[in-house]
Design a protein around this motif. Structure first.
Motif, mmCIF file in Angstrom:
data_model
loop_
_atom_site.group_PDB
_atom_site.id
_atom_site.type_symbol
_atom_site.label_atom_id
_atom_site.label_comp_id
_atom_site.label_asym_id
_atom_site.label_seq_id
_atom_site.Cartn_x
_atom_site.Cartn_y
_atom_site.Cartn_z
ATOM 1 N N LEU A 10 -14.563 8.708 34.489
ATOM 2 C CA LEU A 10 -13.442 8.541 33.559
ATOM 3 C C LEU A 10 -13.915 8.553 32.103
ATOM 4 O O LEU A 10 -15.003 8.068 31.801
ATOM 5 C CB LEU A 10 -12.723 7.217 33.826
ATOM 6 C CG LEU A 10 -11.958 7.102 35.126
ATOM 7 C CD1 LEU A 10 -11.419 5.692 35.275
ATOM 8 C CD2 LEU A 10 -10.835 8.101 35.187
ATOM 9 N N PRO A 11 -13.066 9.065 31.217
ATOM 10 C CA PRO A 11 -13.397 8.956 29.785
ATOM 11 C C PRO A 11 -13.239 7.508 29.323
ATOM 12 O O PRO A 11 -12.553 6.708 29.954
ATOM 13 C CB PRO A 11 -12.361 9.861 29.117
ATOM 14 C CG PRO A 11 -11.224 9.912 30.062
ATOM 15 C CD PRO A 11 -11.818 9.791 31.435
ATOM 16 N N ARG A 12 -13.858 7.177 28.226
ATOM 17 C CA ARG A 12 -13.810 5.815 27.679
ATOM 18 C C ARG A 12 -12.478 5.591 26.959
ATOM 19 O O ARG A 12 -12.007 6.444 26.216
ATOM 20 C CB ARG A 12 -14.958 5.591 26.700
ATOM 21 C CG ARG A 12 -16.319 5.837 27.289
ATOM 22 C CD ARG A 12 -16.706 4.700 28.206
ATOM 23 N NE ARG A 12 -18.027 4.956 28.756
ATOM 24 C CZ ARG A 12 -18.315 4.823 30.021
ATOM 25 N NH1 ARG A 12 -17.392 4.458 30.874
ATOM 26 N NH2 ARG A 12 -19.535 5.056 30.462
ATOM 27 N N PHE A 13 -11.898 4.419 27.183
ATOM 28 C CA PHE A 13 -10.661 4.031 26.517
ATOM 29 C C PHE A 13 -10.889 2.771 25.701
ATOM 30 O O PHE A 13 -10.109 1.830 25.751
ATOM 31 C CB PHE A 13 -9.550 3.792 27.537
ATOM 32 C CG PHE A 13 -9.109 5.018 28.269
ATOM 33 C CD1 PHE A 13 -8.331 5.962 27.629
ATOM 34 C CD2 PHE A 13 -9.486 5.237 29.576
ATOM 35 C CE1 PHE A 13 -7.921 7.090 28.299
ATOM 36 C CE2 PHE A 13 -9.080 6.361 30.250
ATOM 37 C CZ PHE A 13 -8.305 7.300 29.611
ATOM 38 N N ASP A 57 -10.665 -1.036 30.771
ATOM 39 C CA ASP A 57 -11.264 -0.490 31.984
ATOM 40 C C ASP A 57 -10.143 -0.166 32.967
ATOM 41 O O ASP A 57 -9.515 -1.074 33.518
ATOM 42 C CB ASP A 57 -12.238 -1.492 32.579
ATOM 43 C CG ASP A 57 -12.944 -0.956 33.807
ATOM 44 O OD1 ASP A 57 -12.947 0.266 34.013
ATOM 45 O OD2 ASP A 57 -13.503 -1.772 34.551
ATOM 46 N N ILE A 58 -9.884 1.124 33.173
ATOM 47 C CA ILE A 58 -8.819 1.508 34.101
ATOM 48 C C ILE A 58 -9.365 1.913 35.467
ATOM 49 O O ILE A 58 -8.606 2.365 36.329
ATOM 50 C CB ILE A 58 -7.950 2.632 33.514
ATOM 51 C CG1 ILE A 58 -8.761 3.893 33.304
ATOM 52 C CG2 ILE A 58 -7.252 2.191 32.252
ATOM 53 C CD1 ILE A 58 -7.903 5.113 33.048
ATOM 54 N N VAL A 87 -7.411 3.197 39.000
ATOM 55 C CA VAL A 87 -7.709 4.479 39.634
ATOM 56 C C VAL A 87 -8.132 4.260 41.085
ATOM 57 O O VAL A 87 -7.701 4.983 41.988
ATOM 58 C CB VAL A 87 -8.785 5.245 38.837
ATOM 59 C CG1 VAL A 87 -9.247 6.476 39.578
ATOM 60 C CG2 VAL A 87 -8.260 5.607 37.460
ATOM 61 N N LEU A 88 -8.966 3.251 41.326
ATOM 62 C CA LEU A 88 -9.404 2.952 42.686
ATOM 63 C C LEU A 88 -8.227 2.571 43.575
ATOM 64 O O LEU A 88 -8.111 3.066 44.708
ATOM 65 C CB LEU A 88 -10.443 1.833 42.681
ATOM 66 C CG LEU A 88 -10.916 1.353 44.049
ATOM 67 C CD1 LEU A 88 -11.580 2.484 44.822
ATOM 68 C CD2 LEU A 88 -11.834 0.166 43.901
ATOM 69 N N LEU A 89 -7.355 1.720 43.092
ATOM 70 C CA LEU A 89 -6.192 1.318 43.891
ATOM 71 C C LEU A 89 -5.275 2.504 44.176
ATOM 72 O O LEU A 89 -4.739 2.633 45.282
ATOM 73 C CB LEU A 89 -5.434 0.196 43.192
ATOM 74 C CG LEU A 89 -6.159 -1.146 43.133
ATOM 75 C CD1 LEU A 89 -5.385 -2.128 42.268
ATOM 76 C CD2 LEU A 89 -6.385 -1.711 44.516
ATOM 77 N N PHE A 129 -9.694 -12.228 38.031
ATOM 78 C CA PHE A 129 -10.823 -13.111 37.751
ATOM 79 C C PHE A 129 -11.531 -12.701 36.467
ATOM 80 O O PHE A 129 -11.832 -13.539 35.624
ATOM 81 C CB PHE A 129 -11.796 -13.090 38.934
ATOM 82 C CG PHE A 129 -12.892 -14.089 38.818
ATOM 83 C CD1 PHE A 129 -12.712 -15.382 39.274
ATOM 84 C CD2 PHE A 129 -14.103 -13.745 38.265
ATOM 85 C CE1 PHE A 129 -13.723 -16.311 39.164
ATOM 86 C CE2 PHE A 129 -15.124 -14.658 38.151
ATOM 87 C CZ PHE A 129 -14.934 -15.954 38.602
ATOM 88 N N SER A 130 -11.799 -11.397 36.306
ATOM 89 C CA SER A 130 -12.495 -10.945 35.098
ATOM 90 C C SER A 130 -11.635 -11.144 33.856
ATOM 91 O O SER A 130 -12.147 -11.453 32.785
ATOM 92 C CB SER A 130 -12.914 -9.483 35.235
ATOM 93 O OG SER A 130 -11.791 -8.644 35.343
ATOM 94 N N PHE A 131 -10.319 -10.996 33.996
ATOM 95 C CA PHE A 131 -9.403 -11.237 32.891
ATOM 96 C C PHE A 131 -9.442 -12.709 32.476
ATOM 97 O O PHE A 131 -9.558 -13.039 31.289
ATOM 98 C CB PHE A 131 -7.990 -10.819 33.305
ATOM 99 C CG PHE A 131 -6.968 -10.973 32.228
ATOM 100 C CD1 PHE A 131 -6.888 -10.072 31.187
ATOM 101 C CD2 PHE A 131 -6.073 -12.022 32.257
ATOM 102 C CE1 PHE A 131 -5.943 -10.213 30.191
ATOM 103 C CE2 PHE A 131 -5.124 -12.178 31.268
ATOM 104 C CZ PHE A 131 -5.056 -11.264 30.230
ATOM 105 N N LEU A 132 -9.354 -13.609 33.455
ATOM 106 C CA LEU A 132 -9.380 -15.043 33.150
ATOM 107 C C LEU A 132 -10.734 -15.470 32.598
ATOM 108 O O LEU A 132 -10.813 -16.324 31.716
ATOM 109 C CB LEU A 132 -9.046 -15.852 34.411
ATOM 110 C CG LEU A 132 -7.617 -15.721 34.929
ATOM 111 C CD1 LEU A 132 -7.463 -16.467 36.240
ATOM 112 C CD2 LEU A 132 -6.621 -16.210 33.901
ATOM 113 N N TYR A 133 -11.803 -14.877 33.110
ATOM 114 C CA TYR A 133 -13.140 -15.201 32.626
ATOM 115 C C TYR A 133 -13.337 -14.713 31.193
ATOM 116 O O TYR A 133 -13.923 -15.412 30.366
ATOM 117 C CB TYR A 133 -14.188 -14.587 33.555
ATOM 118 C CG TYR A 133 -15.600 -14.946 33.194
ATOM 119 C CD1 TYR A 133 -16.122 -16.178 33.543
ATOM 120 C CD2 TYR A 133 -16.404 -14.057 32.497
ATOM 121 C CE1 TYR A 133 -17.427 -16.522 33.202
ATOM 122 C CE2 TYR A 133 -17.704 -14.385 32.158
ATOM 123 C CZ TYR A 133 -18.206 -15.618 32.510
ATOM 124 O OH TYR A 133 -19.483 -15.949 32.176
ATOM 125 N N ALA A 134 -12.842 -13.517 30.893
ATOM 126 C CA ALA A 134 -13.012 -12.940 29.559
ATOM 127 C C ALA A 134 -12.284 -13.754 28.496
ATOM 128 O O ALA A 134 -12.747 -13.851 27.356
ATOM 129 C CB ALA A 134 -12.520 -11.494 29.538
#
Length: 101
Positions: free
Chosen positions: A61-64, A68-69, A73-75, A23-28
């Protein structure tokens, strides 16, 4: 019975995280119209379900750059830490503490 319910809820939450990412990908990229009330409500629901868990992971997490990874990481944490712990806890409760892992 209880184990299957807990594992079903965990699987449901994993799908919510995946839907939030899509959803966030499609919204972005402008595929979804943010002015639509339905799109807004769905996005708000998904954010309210995932952000309380993703925010502490983002802080660690460090910034990339703009990547946003934290959902990945959560999964991975759910798949390789939470699910085995739930299964082991259930086995420990059913069989008893005599079993070694």
């Amino acid at each position: 019975m209880l184990l299957s319910l807990i594992l079903t809820l965990i699987t449901f939450y994993k799908w919510i995280v995946i839907l939030y990412c899509v959803f966030s990908f499609l919204y972005a990229f402008g595929t979804l119209d943010g002015r639509s009330p339905i799109v807004f409500q769905i996005g708000r629901f998904l954010a309210r379900m995932t952000e309380p868990v993703l925010t502490p992971i983002r802080n660690i997490l460090p910034r990339f750059g703009n990547v946003d990874i934290s959902p990945i990481v959560l999964l991975l944490l759910i798949q390789y830490v939470v699910v085995p712990l739930v299964v082991r806890l259930y086995i420990w409760l059913v069989i008893g503490p005599r079993v070694s892992f």
